[in-house]
Design a protein around this motif. Structure first.
Motif, PDB file in Angstrom:
ATOM      1  N   ASP A  97       0.864  -1.171   0.000  1.00 41.01           N
ATOM      2  CA  ASP A  97       0.000   0.000   0.000  1.00 41.01           C
ATOM      3  C   ASP A  97       0.906   1.228   0.000  1.00 41.01           C
ATOM      4  O   ASP A  97       1.614   1.465   0.977  1.00 41.01           O
ATOM      5  CB  ASP A  97      -0.894  -0.019   1.242  1.00 41.01           C
ATOM      6  CG  ASP A  97      -1.861   1.144   1.294  1.00 41.01           C
ATOM      7  OD1 ASP A  97      -1.699   2.109   0.513  1.00 41.01           O
ATOM      8  OD2 ASP A  97      -2.773   1.095   2.115  1.00 41.01           O
ATOM      9  N   TYR A 108      -5.199   4.245  -2.049  1.00 42.96           N
ATOM     10  CA  TYR A 108      -4.843   2.971  -2.644  1.00 42.96           C
ATOM     11  C   TYR A 108      -5.713   2.749  -3.876  1.00 42.96           C
ATOM     12  O   TYR A 108      -6.924   2.925  -3.841  1.00 42.96           O
ATOM     13  CB  TYR A 108      -5.011   1.824  -1.650  1.00 42.96           C
ATOM     14  CG  TYR A 108      -4.326   0.581  -2.135  1.00 42.96           C
ATOM     15  CD1 TYR A 108      -2.954   0.435  -1.981  1.00 42.96           C
ATOM     16  CD2 TYR A 108      -5.020  -0.411  -2.791  1.00 42.96           C
ATOM     17  CE1 TYR A 108      -2.297  -0.683  -2.461  1.00 42.96           C
ATOM     18  CE2 TYR A 108      -4.374  -1.534  -3.285  1.00 42.96           C
ATOM     19  CZ  TYR A 108      -3.011  -1.656  -3.110  1.00 42.96           C
ATOM     20  OH  TYR A 108      -2.369  -2.757  -3.599  1.00 42.96           O
ATOM     21  N   LEU A 110      -7.861   1.146  -7.059  1.00 47.05           N
ATOM     22  CA  LEU A 110      -8.694  -0.022  -7.318  1.00 47.05           C
ATOM     23  C   LEU A 110      -7.870  -0.931  -8.207  1.00 47.05           C
ATOM     24  O   LEU A 110      -7.235  -0.470  -9.160  1.00 47.05           O
ATOM     25  CB  LEU A 110      -9.993   0.391  -8.011  1.00 47.05           C
ATOM     26  CG  LEU A 110     -10.902   1.305  -7.205  1.00 47.05           C
ATOM     27  CD1 LEU A 110     -12.098   1.731  -8.044  1.00 47.05           C
ATOM     28  CD2 LEU A 110     -11.361   0.617  -5.934  1.00 47.05           C
ATOM     29  N   ASN A 140     -11.577   1.259   4.638  1.00 48.30           N
ATOM     30  CA  ASN A 140     -12.961   1.013   4.232  1.00 48.30           C
ATOM     31  C   ASN A 140     -13.301  -0.468   4.107  1.00 48.30           C
ATOM     32  O   ASN A 140     -14.107  -0.860   3.263  1.00 48.30           O
ATOM     33  CB  ASN A 140     -13.289   1.736   2.921  1.00 48.30           C
ATOM     34  CG  ASN A 140     -13.051   3.227   3.035  1.00 48.30           C
ATOM     35  OD1 ASN A 140     -13.351   3.824   4.073  1.00 48.30           O
ATOM     36  ND2 ASN A 140     -12.489   3.818   2.015  1.00 48.30           N
ATOM     37  N   ARG A 142     -11.620  -2.941   2.933  1.00 50.86           N
ATOM     38  CA  ARG A 142     -11.082  -3.650   1.770  1.00 50.86           C
ATOM     39  C   ARG A 142      -9.883  -4.486   2.196  1.00 50.86           C
ATOM     40  O   ARG A 142      -9.088  -4.083   3.038  1.00 50.86           O
ATOM     41  CB  ARG A 142     -10.645  -2.656   0.697  1.00 50.86           C
ATOM     42  CG  ARG A 142     -11.786  -1.859   0.116  1.00 50.86           C
ATOM     43  CD  ARG A 142     -11.305  -0.748  -0.790  1.00 50.86           C
ATOM     44  NE  ARG A 142     -10.499  -1.251  -1.890  1.00 50.86           N
ATOM     45  CZ  ARG A 142      -9.568  -0.513  -2.511  1.00 50.86           C
ATOM     46  NH1 ARG A 142      -9.334   0.726  -2.145  1.00 50.86           N
ATOM     47  NH2 ARG A 142      -8.873  -1.025  -3.505  1.00 50.86           N
ATOM     48  N   ARG A 143      -9.759  -5.661   1.600  1.00 48.57           N
ATOM     49  CA  ARG A 143      -8.615  -6.535   1.853  1.00 48.57           C
ATOM     50  C   ARG A 143      -8.179  -7.166   0.545  1.00 48.57           C
ATOM     51  O   ARG A 143      -9.010  -7.454  -0.314  1.00 48.57           O
ATOM     52  CB  ARG A 143      -8.980  -7.652   2.834  1.00 48.57           C
ATOM     53  CG  ARG A 143      -9.412  -7.147   4.162  1.00 48.57           C
ATOM     54  CD  ARG A 143      -9.853  -8.174   5.152  1.00 48.57           C
ATOM     55  NE  ARG A 143      -9.910  -9.553   4.721  1.00 48.57           N
ATOM     56  CZ  ARG A 143     -10.122 -10.573   5.544  1.00 48.57           C
ATOM     57  NH1 ARG A 143     -10.275 -10.360   6.822  1.00 48.57           N
ATOM     58  NH2 ARG A 143     -10.180 -11.807   5.100  1.00 48.57           N
ATOM     59  N   ILE A 144      -6.894  -7.393   0.415  1.00 45.78           N
ATOM     60  CA  ILE A 144      -6.345  -8.126  -0.719  1.00 45.78           C
ATOM     61  C   ILE A 144      -5.847  -9.454  -0.154  1.00 45.78           C
ATOM     62  O   ILE A 144      -5.014  -9.482   0.752  1.00 45.78           O
ATOM     63  CB  ILE A 144      -5.185  -7.373  -1.394  1.00 45.78           C
ATOM     64  CG1 ILE A 144      -5.597  -5.962  -1.797  1.00 45.78           C
ATOM     65  CG2 ILE A 144      -4.648  -8.171  -2.581  1.00 45.78           C
ATOM     66  CD1 ILE A 144      -6.681  -5.877  -2.833  1.00 45.78           C
ATOM     67  N   GLU A 158      -9.692  -9.167  -4.182  1.00 40.66           N
ATOM     68  CA  GLU A 158     -10.113  -8.137  -3.245  1.00 40.66           C
ATOM     69  C   GLU A 158     -11.375  -8.596  -2.548  1.00 40.66           C
ATOM     70  O   GLU A 158     -12.312  -9.081  -3.195  1.00 40.66           O
ATOM     71  CB  GLU A 158     -10.356  -6.800  -3.962  1.00 40.66           C
ATOM     72  CG  GLU A 158     -10.695  -5.687  -2.995  1.00 40.66           C
ATOM     73  CD  GLU A 158     -10.723  -4.322  -3.650  1.00 40.66           C
ATOM     74  OE1 GLU A 158     -11.351  -3.421  -3.067  1.00 40.66           O
ATOM     75  OE2 GLU A 158     -10.119  -4.145  -4.723  1.00 40.66           O
ATOM     76  N   HIS A 160     -14.306  -7.405   0.375  1.00 42.62           N
ATOM     77  CA  HIS A 160     -14.867  -6.329   1.196  1.00 42.62           C
ATOM     78  C   HIS A 160     -15.432  -6.934   2.461  1.00 42.62           C
ATOM     79  O   HIS A 160     -16.192  -7.897   2.403  1.00 42.62           O
ATOM     80  CB  HIS A 160     -15.957  -5.577   0.416  1.00 42.62           C
ATOM     81  CG  HIS A 160     -15.413  -4.865  -0.773  1.00 42.62           C
ATOM     82  ND1 HIS A 160     -14.929  -3.602  -0.719  1.00 42.62           N
ATOM     83  CD2 HIS A 160     -15.248  -5.269  -2.057  1.00 42.62           C
ATOM     84  CE1 HIS A 160     -14.494  -3.233  -1.912  1.00 42.62           C
ATOM     85  NE2 HIS A 160     -14.688  -4.247  -2.744  1.00 42.62           N
ATOM     86  N   THR A 161     -15.073  -6.387   3.608  1.00 42.27           N
ATOM     87  CA  THR A 161     -15.493  -6.968   4.883  1.00 42.27           C
ATOM     88  C   THR A 161     -16.434  -6.075   5.660  1.00 42.27           C
ATOM     89  O   THR A 161     -16.784  -6.411   6.769  1.00 42.27           O
ATOM     90  CB  THR A 161     -14.256  -7.262   5.748  1.00 42.27           C
ATOM     91  OG1 THR A 161     -13.561  -6.040   5.987  1.00 42.27           O
ATOM     92  CG2 THR A 161     -13.358  -8.275   5.093  1.00 42.27           C
ATOM     93  N   SER A 162     -16.786  -4.926   5.124  1.00 45.33           N
ATOM     94  CA  SER A 162     -17.601  -3.938   5.840  1.00 45.33           C
ATOM     95  C   SER A 162     -18.523  -4.586   6.746  1.00 45.33           C
ATOM     96  O   SER A 162     -19.092  -4.756   7.549  1.00 45.33           O
ATOM     97  CB  SER A 162     -18.349  -3.056   4.874  1.00 45.33           C
ATOM     98  OG  SER A 162     -19.055  -3.809   3.938  1.00 45.33           O
TER      99      SER A 162
END
Length: 162
Positions: A97, A108, A110, A140, A142-144, A158, A160-162
């Motif tokens: 990052d 970061y 997209l 936000n 986001r995870r890779i 990618e 998303h864990t929100s």
């Protein structure tokens, strides 16, 4: 990709970087090592979406790196001073990052999934038990994450864990 040893000054890497100058996006291959204070040493321009082959190898006691843009056919080797490394023990693939730790103003990007293929460590595909996968956590939720090792390759995704 990189190789590193137990000491902080035992690290050598080669890869690609993205930068924006005057609103225009640039992609370039780079290398870095402690002799260059870990600052990216630009090797050649590359294009977004191109297949890139990067290698790091030990040749006659010296570490060498090269990058090939498969689409353009362009190849460049790193003119490093990294022959001083003697205790490099770990090969790695890292997606960093650019906003951490000091560039908080950088957002970061997209990204599309990246497939890392034709993995070789000491001439052979690595075994799953030898891997230490890690997850990059972004703002936000986001995870890779690296996907499973299948043969000699894996694909990042990618989540998303929100």
């Amino acid at each position: 990709i990189g190789v590193q040893g137990p000491a902080q000054n035992e690290f050598f890497q080669v890869g690609t970087t993205e930068s924006i100058q005057s609103g225009q996006v640039f992609y370039e291959a780079f290398w870095s090592d402690p002799a260059m204070s870990f600052h990216a040493q630009l090797m050649m321009p590359v294009s977004a979406g191109d297949e890139i082959r990067a290698t790091i190898s030990e040749v006659s006691g010296n570490w060498r790196a090269s990058v090939e843009d498969v689409q353009s056919g362009q190849t460049q080797s790193a003119p490093t001073t990294s022959g001083v490394f003697r205790n490099l023990q770990m090969a790695e693939f890292i997606q960093e990052d650019p906003s951490l730790p000091h560039n908080k103003h950088v957002v970061y990007p997209l990204i599309n999934p990246a497939t890392i293929a034709q993995l070789r460590v000491n001439g052979s595909a690595p075994s799953y038990s030898a891997l230490q996968p890690q997850i990059m956590v972004l703002p936000n939720g986001r995870r890779i994450e690296p996907g499973p090792l299948v043969g000699d390759q894996f694909t990042t995704k990618e989540v998303h864990t929100s």
